[in-house]
Structures are given as C-alpha cells and as structure tokens.
Design a protein around this motif. Sequence first.
Motif, PDB file in Angstrom:
ATOM      1  N   VAL A 103       0.828  -1.202   0.000  1.00  0.00           N
ATOM      2  CA  VAL A 103       0.000   0.000   0.000  1.00  0.00           C
ATOM      3  C   VAL A 103       0.865   1.256   0.000  1.00  0.00           C
ATOM      4  CG1 VAL A 103      -1.630   1.353   1.367  1.00  0.00           C
ATOM      5  CG2 VAL A 103      -1.989  -1.101   1.073  1.00  0.00           C
ATOM      6  N   VAL A 104       1.899   1.254   0.817  1.00  0.00           N
ATOM      7  CA  VAL A 104       2.780   2.421   0.888  1.00  0.00           C
ATOM      8  C   VAL A 104       3.518   2.616  -0.433  1.00  0.00           C
ATOM      9  CG1 VAL A 104       4.793   3.386   2.049  1.00  0.00           C
ATOM     10  CG2 VAL A 104       3.041   2.235   3.374  1.00  0.00           C
ATOM     11  N   MET A 105       3.897   1.534  -1.094  1.00  0.00           N
ATOM     12  CA  MET A 105       4.529   1.637  -2.408  1.00  0.00           C
ATOM     13  C   MET A 105       3.631   2.348  -3.405  1.00  0.00           C
ATOM     14  SD  MET A 105       6.376  -2.045  -3.035  1.00  0.00           S
ATOM     15  CE  MET A 105       7.129  -1.490  -4.568  1.00  0.00           C
ATOM     16  N   LEU A 106       2.341   1.998  -3.406  1.00  0.00           N
ATOM     17  CA  LEU A 106       1.407   2.613  -4.348  1.00  0.00           C
ATOM     18  C   LEU A 106       1.221   4.101  -4.036  1.00  0.00           C
ATOM     19  CD1 LEU A 106      -1.299  -0.215  -4.594  1.00  0.00           C
ATOM     20  CD2 LEU A 106       0.570   0.297  -6.189  1.00  0.00           C
ATOM     21  N   VAL A 107       1.186   4.437  -2.758  1.00  0.00           N
ATOM     22  CA  VAL A 107       1.075   5.852  -2.371  1.00  0.00           C
ATOM     23  C   VAL A 107       2.294   6.633  -2.856  1.00  0.00           C
ATOM     24  CG1 VAL A 107       1.028   7.444  -0.419  1.00  0.00           C
ATOM     25  CG2 VAL A 107      -0.397   5.389  -0.388  1.00  0.00           C
ATOM     26  N   GLY A 153      13.810   2.571   0.509  1.00  0.00           N
ATOM     27  CA  GLY A 153      14.194   3.503  -0.543  1.00  0.00           C
ATOM     28  C   GLY A 153      13.016   4.013  -1.345  1.00  0.00           C
ATOM     29  N   PHE A 154      11.958   3.192  -1.450  1.00  0.00           N
ATOM     30  CA  PHE A 154      10.773   3.604  -2.203  1.00  0.00           C
ATOM     31  C   PHE A 154      10.067   4.777  -1.532  1.00  0.00           C
ATOM     32  CE2 PHE A 154       9.514   0.404   0.793  1.00  0.00           C
ATOM     33  CZ  PHE A 154       8.333   0.878   1.332  1.00  0.00           C
ATOM     34  N   LEU A 155      10.326   4.981  -0.236  1.00  0.00           N
ATOM     35  CA  LEU A 155       9.801   6.147   0.458  1.00  0.00           C
ATOM     36  C   LEU A 155      10.829   7.269   0.555  1.00  0.00           C
ATOM     37  CD1 LEU A 155       7.890   4.518   3.453  1.00  0.00           C
ATOM     38  CD2 LEU A 155       6.890   5.785   1.561  1.00  0.00           C
ATOM     39  N   ILE A 156      12.090   6.886   0.722  1.00  0.00           N
ATOM     40  CA  ILE A 156      13.141   7.886   0.934  1.00  0.00           C
ATOM     41  C   ILE A 156      13.367   8.720  -0.318  1.00  0.00           C
ATOM     42  CG2 ILE A 156      15.573   8.240   1.498  1.00  0.00           C
ATOM     43  CD1 ILE A 156      15.423   5.612   3.080  1.00  0.00           C
ATOM     44  N   VAL A 157      13.455   8.070  -1.485  1.00  0.00           N
ATOM     45  CA  VAL A 157      13.715   8.808  -2.726  1.00  0.00           C
ATOM     46  C   VAL A 157      12.613   9.831  -3.017  1.00  0.00           C
ATOM     47  CG1 VAL A 157      13.997   8.636  -5.220  1.00  0.00           C
ATOM     48  CG2 VAL A 157      15.210   7.041  -3.729  1.00  0.00           C
ATOM     49  N   PHE A 236      10.901   4.818 -11.982  1.00  0.00           N
ATOM     50  CA  PHE A 236      10.792   4.450 -10.585  1.00  0.00           C
ATOM     51  C   PHE A 236       9.327   4.342 -10.166  1.00  0.00           C
ATOM     52  CE2 PHE A 236      10.742   5.947  -6.080  1.00  0.00           C
ATOM     53  CZ  PHE A 236      11.366   4.859  -5.519  1.00  0.00           C
ATOM     54  N   ALA A 237       8.503   5.296 -10.598  1.00  0.00           N
ATOM     55  CA  ALA A 237       7.087   5.287 -10.245  1.00  0.00           C
ATOM     56  C   ALA A 237       6.383   4.066 -10.838  1.00  0.00           C
ATOM     57  CB  ALA A 237       6.418   6.577 -10.724  1.00  0.00           C
ATOM     58  N   VAL A 241       4.348   0.818  -8.886  1.00  0.00           N
ATOM     59  CA  VAL A 241       2.997   0.340  -9.183  1.00  0.00           C
ATOM     60  C   VAL A 241       3.003  -1.157  -9.469  1.00  0.00           C
ATOM     61  CG1 VAL A 241       1.076   0.483 -10.809  1.00  0.00           C
ATOM     62  CG2 VAL A 241       2.197   2.576 -10.017  1.00  0.00           C
ATOM     63  N   LEU A 242       3.917  -1.603 -10.309  1.00  0.00           N
ATOM     64  CA  LEU A 242       3.977  -3.017 -10.676  1.00  0.00           C
ATOM     65  C   LEU A 242       4.284  -3.911  -9.471  1.00  0.00           C
ATOM     66  CD1 LEU A 242       5.927  -2.811 -14.075  1.00  0.00           C
ATOM     67  CD2 LEU A 242       3.467  -3.163 -13.720  1.00  0.00           C
ATOM     68  N   MET A 243       5.278  -3.531  -8.694  1.00  0.00           N
ATOM     69  CA  MET A 243       5.666  -4.351  -7.550  1.00  0.00           C
ATOM     70  C   MET A 243       4.621  -4.312  -6.442  1.00  0.00           C
ATOM     71  SD  MET A 243       8.455  -5.972  -8.207  1.00  0.00           S
ATOM     72  CE  MET A 243       7.665  -6.185  -9.824  1.00  0.00           C
TER      73      MET A 243
END
Length: 252
Positions: A103-107, A153-157, A236-237, A241-243
């Motif tokens: 969920v956080v990845m999608l956000v 990293g998906f949040l940090i970047v 990256f975006a 979404v895919l993962m």
Amino acid sequence: MILPWIGALLVGLSLGLLGSGGSILTVPVLIYLAGEQEKVAIAESLGIVGTISFAGFIPYALKQKVHWRSVILFGLPGMAGTYGGAVVAEFVSGTFQLLLFAVVMLVAAVMMFRDKNNLKSAGAIEISHAWWKIVLEGLAVGVLTGLVGVGGGFLIVPALVLLGGLPMGLAVGTSLLIIALKSFSGFYKYIDVLDGLGLSINWQLVLVFSLIGAVGSLIGNKVAGKISNERLKKGFAVFLVLMGGYIIFMNI
C-alpha cells in the motif's frame, strides 16, 4: 541455487540504478527461491539490502553526489525509527507487513506521478522543509520501514525529491547511505526478535547474496549515469505500481 543468485544480482541493479527497490525483490527471492521462513527472510533482507546499499553508495560519495545534511536530518532519526518499527514487527503477521508495504509503495508511486515540476539541477538544491520537519519525516519513515522489514528507498527517494528538494541523481546517492544506516539498525533488532521466536539468520546466505548484489549495484550505478533524471523518476514510479500490485495479488 542459481535462481536466488540471479535474484541477488537484480536486487543490486535496482539499488544501484534507482537507489531503492532492492527490498521488494529481496524478500520474495529469499522466501520463494531460497526457501527461507517469512520472518527470517524479512530480517535477512535488511542485512542484505544494507550491505548492498552501502556498496552502491561508495561511487556516489566519490562523485560527491551525497547530500550530507539530509543524511543527518533524515537518516539518523530514521535509524531510531527503524529500530522501534522492528520491535513492533514482532507482534504482527508477515502477511500484514507485506500488505502494508504494498500500500505504501502505491502511495509513493502516486506522489511521483503527480509531481509535474522539473527536477532541479545538482547545483540548485532547495530544502523546502524546516529541519525539524525533515527529522520527523525521517523518524516516521523509519518506523514504517522497520515495521515492514525493508530498507525503505521507495519512500526515501520520493521524500528527498518531492519534499527535500533534491535532484534525482543526488537523491539516489543520499538514499543509498540512509538505507544502509536504517537497514543495519533494523537488522540488529531483528536478530533479537528472531531469537525470541526460536529462529536464526542464515549468515552464509546473507554473505553470498550481499556480495553478488554489491556487484549488481555497481553495474546499476554505471547504467544510471546514462539515463536522464526524468526517465529515472518515471521509471521508478512505474516500478512501484507493478511491484505493489504484485505483492497485493500474492497476499490476498
């Protein structure tokens, strides 16, 4: 055993190219290809991603593509938050951790897609947040990434690019060091968590996986220099979404 090592190489490539994404690959590789138990895989992922991230950080440091102020204000509170998140992780299921992670990845992907501003050049850094807000952001991200057992990293970047005002290239190098610091902090606590559950780390697997991944991160670093900041950002975006969708599909 060749499939886990191919996965290790892909983890390194992801971290070297994007400064993130390694953890979302590491955990499934360890569970489905190396046969590790879920909680053990989450713990081992932090140790592996921390090691690979630090190896990938070195070339960026040599090129002076690390924003040290962000490392201090974001990374140090993140270490404390990750340690605390690892404590909480002992009391939740692995499925909950992975779904929360997805969920956080999608956000984060939505944040990247919605940003329409051109990325700033490396010489035009603007820190849009007060220092104490960056500290709070680092702490919050640390708690969350410690809870879901990933480098973050998906949040940090996105935070460094969209909130901290860093260009993508500088954000990646800075992110790699922050990931390493936070991952080692969480890994240290997870050793205690596993001990309390009667589980243990497969140190040989962690070592070999980390070495192969480190090579991949160096390759990714070389490739990243040939791709524009905007393409890195959009790629990256899409990756998020895919993962994120894949993780949700696998756990529901």
